[in-house]
Motif scaffolding. Structure first.
Motif, PDB file in Angstrom:
ATOM      1  N   UNK A 223      10.845  60.619  56.288  1.00 45.18           N
ATOM      2  CA  UNK A 223      11.375  60.762  54.931  1.00 45.18           C
ATOM      3  C   UNK A 223      10.781  59.688  54.023  1.00 45.18           C
ATOM      4  N   UNK A 224      10.227  60.132  52.897  1.00 43.93           N
ATOM      5  CA  UNK A 224       9.792  59.217  51.837  1.00 43.93           C
ATOM      6  C   UNK A 224      10.741  59.396  50.661  1.00 43.93           C
ATOM      7  N   UNK A 225      11.322  58.298  50.224  1.00 43.35           N
ATOM      8  CA  UNK A 225      12.299  58.345  49.136  1.00 43.35           C
ATOM      9  C   UNK A 225      11.908  57.323  48.067  1.00 43.35           C
ATOM     10  N   UNK A 226      11.600  57.806  46.880  1.00 43.51           N
ATOM     11  CA  UNK A 226      11.275  56.930  45.741  1.00 43.51           C
ATOM     12  C   UNK A 226      12.292  57.155  44.645  1.00 43.51           C
ATOM     13  N   UNK A 227      12.833  56.069  44.112  1.00 47.37           N
ATOM     14  CA  UNK A 227      13.852  56.161  43.061  1.00 47.37           C
ATOM     15  C   UNK A 227      13.488  55.212  41.928  1.00 47.37           C
TER      16      UNK A 227
ATOM     17  N   UNK B 235      10.014  54.524  53.235  1.00 50.31           N
ATOM     18  CA  UNK B 235       9.376  55.560  54.032  1.00 50.31           C
ATOM     19  C   UNK B 235       9.586  55.266  55.505  1.00 50.31           C
ATOM     20  N   UNK B 236       9.963  56.301  56.244  1.00 49.43           N
ATOM     21  CA  UNK B 236      10.183  56.118  57.670  1.00 49.43           C
ATOM     22  C   UNK B 236      11.053  57.211  58.233  1.00 49.43           C
ATOM     23  N   UNK B 237      11.311  57.189  59.537  1.00 50.12           N
ATOM     24  CA  UNK B 237      12.147  58.231  60.155  1.00 50.12           C
ATOM     25  C   UNK B 237      13.608  58.092  59.734  1.00 50.12           C
ATOM     26  N   UNK B 238      14.268  59.234  59.559  1.00 55.00           N
ATOM     27  CA  UNK B 238      15.688  59.201  59.216  1.00 55.00           C
ATOM     28  C   UNK B 238      16.536  59.420  60.461  1.00 55.00           C
TER      29      UNK B 238
END
Length: 785
Positions: A379-383, A370-373
């Motif tokens: 942006x939060x990205x979980x995979x 999670x953080x700035x792109x």
């Protein structure tokens, strides 16, 4: 004749009338269609005999004696879903039916050859596919030989042969699909039981891993402390501190597991997220790819989504937010992107809230960032990897009786395709017969326009039927279906204008499809108008009354065939999906039961163990004897907790209200609470007794956890047709001012109150909690007996 678009799936208990009525009505309707179609088919042949010149009463009676037993065997034996077809009796009945079907050839030539189609279709039901199709081919070869020997022309023999194969396949499909509806309906309960059994095994493993070692450690350390009381108080105090720590950690684990078994819905969370963001004037773009995920993975993604949206709401200036879920190469990814900026105090709070979710994601082998792109958006990205090992529900479904497998579905689709193609070929053969040419080549060369035009719209009709209306997943009550039904009507009746007396079509396709697509009243009206219009056209072009009757009976027969075949295929497909959903509902209910029982049965025991160990640590220097007694109670509570673990895992439990009241009194006295106990009840049903015991246990746990209590009253009294449990204490709940007593709302309550309210409401009762005018807190459960 209502034809519901889809099966309703509810959370009713398996076996309730709300789920049972649909398949029973379907079986009655299927039986009616089968009866009308089969009786009509046999009547065609019987009328052909009776209307022959020179047939006297005795010959007519002989024809009836041939038809009646063949039809009776089909309707009363092979078409009954309750009859087993894998027995010697079934094979013997097939032999009898086949003999009776072919014997009329000795007296009536090919007039009763339609009887053989019943035997051929039944053969496909009795035998495995390879043997069944072999027997079917032999039977139909015999029928075709009879027709070619006794029919007047080769066109007539071809037409009758195609029609015979068509009817034989219809006999097989209609009967098999009707039987399959019954088997699927009966198998759904067994499937749910198997799925629940698999889930209980998972519960048992989780309980053993989570609680077995902890409770055993508490028991061993309790015995050790009991021995150390007379040897070393310092060592005993250290061991007691460890017992307290183990009990508190285990209680925290129990609550964590209980929360984990409460399945969250990713779809529901996404709708809630859209609602919340929209209410905050945020433009939301939601793109959720439909991915088949295990329960635990779905729940975890729902948690990540919930936490991510919560963090979005902590930001200012958010105008746009995108939420996507994608599957790629065995991994599923959730992404939340927005254009807001954080408050000054948000980063620490955000980091803290995301740490817990990140830890859970990592525990499942995934990653969360999670953080700035690069574009400056947050942006939060979980995979997460999708596990190859199936969930208990999926395992049970895979191991369930294969009533409707992919092979079965493919077999039905191919057979249905063959039926409609044969239907079209029979109409085309009829067109050749009406062309007046005895030679096929002559008809093709000298009447090319007529043959090509007829073949074109017949192919279009069959293609439309197979590509859309015969598909189980087609939405029949939609604008597209209504438009295509109009196209089908045009393809059916417009060729009448240029062709006139040589018009050949498939009006039965339109009649049967109208019953599927239109509402019942309109469907039957369209069916009747279609049959009447065809009869009028035939009469207009010189057909006699008998010919008009044959046209009407033919449309009725084939129209019901079209409707019955497609409707049963759709019903079987829907029932197959419903079985899976019912099993998932049963597992979800079992998971909730497990979570509730785990919290209810073990929460108080572990709280009491922690409380008594602290109490023992304080009094061991003052009163060794009382400390020893408290340790014995700790050991008793530990053994009871182990018993409760087994009872939760096995699913067989019945709590004693008297025993729970005595235990509650002992725990409260140990906490220096004055207790007044009043238990006045006659024999209560086990379910009521168990629910009241659970409410008592949880209520006393809440008294110890949340209130500064000096006095507590516990009373169980009969009131009218019910029984009431009251727990009253002089503590102030959460330090809040007095509130009037009112029913507890589950949505706003803690897990303990939620569990109690669910249990009481399940018996038709009511649970209330509130602060009375005198400042005392009252928990009251009233349950009808």
């Amino acid at each position: 004749m209502p034809v519901p678009e889809q099966l309703a799936v509810t959370a009713e208990p398996l076996g309730t009338a709300g789920i049972d009525r649909r398949p029973r009505r379907a079986l009655l309707l299927a039986g009616l269609i089968i009866t009308v179609v089969f009786v009509n088919s046999c009547l065609f042949g019987l009328l052909a005999v009776l209307l022959q010149p020179g047939v006297d009463f005795w010959q007519g009676l002989l024809a009836v004696l041939y038809v009646a037993p063949v039809l009776a065997i089909q309707l009363l034996f092979f078409s009954r879903p309750a009859v087993r077809l894998d027995t010697r009796l079934a094979k013997a009945m097939l032999v009898v039916q086949a003999c009776l079907a072919y014997l009329p050839t000795l007296h009536f030539d090919a007039a009763l050859s339609s009887l053989t189609t019943l035997a051929a279709g039944s053969a496909l039901l009795l035998f495995r596919p390879r043997t069944g199709w072999t027997v079917f081919t032999v039977f139909m070869a015999g029928t075709t030989w009879i027709l070619w020997v006794y029919d007047d022309t080769w066109l007539s023999a071809t037409f009758d042969s195609i029609t015979a194969i068509f009817y034989a396949l219809v006999v097989y499909l209609l009967t098999w699909l009707a039987r399959l509806v019954t088997e699927l309906h009966q198998a759904r309960t067994e499937l749910a039981r198997r799925a629940v059994a698999e889930q209980r095994l998972a519960f048992a493993r989780d309980l053993h891993d989570l609680l077995g070692l902890s409770l055993s450690a508490i028991a061993l350390k309790g015995e050790l402390v009991h021995r150390l009381l007379r040897k070393s108080l310092d060592q005993a105090r250290e061991e007691l501190a460890e017992i307290t720590g183990i009990a508190q950690r285990t209680l925290s684990d129990v609550r964590s597991v209980a929360r984990g078994y409460r399945e969250l819905s990713l779809d529901k969370e996404s709708r809630t997220a859209v609602s919340l963001l929209s209410a905050s004037n945020v433009a939301v773009r939601l793109d959720l790819e439909q991915v088949e995920l295990p329960v635990k993975l779905r729940t975890l993604l729902a948690k990540v989504l919930r936490e991510g949206v919560t963090n979005v709401l902590r930001y200012t200036g958010v105008e746009q937010c995108e939420i996507t879920v994608r599957e790629n190469a065995g991994r599923v990814a959730l992404e939340i992107v927005h254009d807001g900026t954080a408050h000054e105090d948000v980063p620490a709070e955000t980091a803290e809230s995301l740490d817990k979710v990140t830890e859970e994601v990592s525990g499942h082998g995934g990653t969360l960032s999670a953080g700035p792109d690069a574009e400056g958006r947050w942006r939060l990205h979980a995979e997460l990897p999708i596990p190859e090992q199936a969930e208990p529900t999926e395992t049970a479904l895979a191991q369930a009786p294969d009533h409707w497998s992919r092979i079965d579905a493919r077999n039905v689709q191919w057979t249905l395709t063959a039926v409609f193609i044969l239907f079209g070929l029979s109409a085309m053969t009829r067109a050749f017969m009406l062309s007046g040419y005895s030679d096929l080549w002559t008809a093709l060369t000298e009447d090319t326009w007529y043959i090509a035009f007829t073949a074109g719209y017949l192919i279009a009709l069959v293609t439309l039927q197979l590509s859309y209306f015969a598909q189980p997943n087609a939405r029949l009550r939609s604008r597209q279906s209504y438009a295509l039904l109009l196209v089908q009507a045009c393809l059916t009746f417009l060729p009448l204008i240029p062709l006139g007396s040589t018009w050949v079509s498939l009006p039965s396709l339109f009649a049967g499809t109208a019953l599927l697509v239109l509402p019942p009243l309109l469907g039957w009206t369209a069916f009747a108008v279609t049959a009447a219009s065809v009869v009028l056209v035939r009469l207009e072009y010189g057909t006699d009354f008998i010919g008009g009757f044959y046209s009407f009976a033919s449309i009725l027969n084939t129209g019901l065939m079209v409707f019955g075949l497609i409707w049963l295929i759709r019903l079987v497909t829907e029932l197959g999906e419903t079985r899976k959903r019912l099993a998932e509902v049963a597992v979800a209910e079992e998971r909730l039961r497990f979570a509730r029982d785990l919290h209810d049965l073990l929460g108080m025991s572990l709280s009491a163990i922690a409380l008594k160990s602290e109490l023992t640590s304080r009094i061991m220097d003052i009163d060794t004897t009382r400390a020893s007694d408290e340790l014995l109670e700790i050991l008793g509570l530990t053994r009871q907790a182990l018993t409760d673990v087994r009872s939760v895992a096995s699913g067989y439990r019945e709590l004693s209200l008297d025993q729970e009241s005595r235990s509650a009194q002992a725990v409260l006295v140990a906490a220096d609470v004055q207790v007044r106990l009043e238990i006045e009840h006659e024999d209560l049903p086990p379910t009521v007794r168990t629910v009241l015991a659970v409410v008592l246990r949880e209520g006393v746990t809440n008294v110890l956890r949340h209130s500064k209590v000096e006095r507590c009253e516990i009373a169980v009294r009969r009131i009218g047709d019910g029984v009431a449990l009251d727990i009253v204490n002089d503590g102030v709940e959460n330090g809040r001012p007095s509130k009037p007593e009112r029913p507890v709302r589950v949505e706003a309550a803690g897990s303990g109150i939620t569990n109690m309210s669910d249990r009481v409401a399940g018996l038709g009762g009511e649970l209330t909690a509130g602060v009375e005018a005198d400042g005392r807190f009252r928990l009251r459960a009233v349950v009808p007996v």
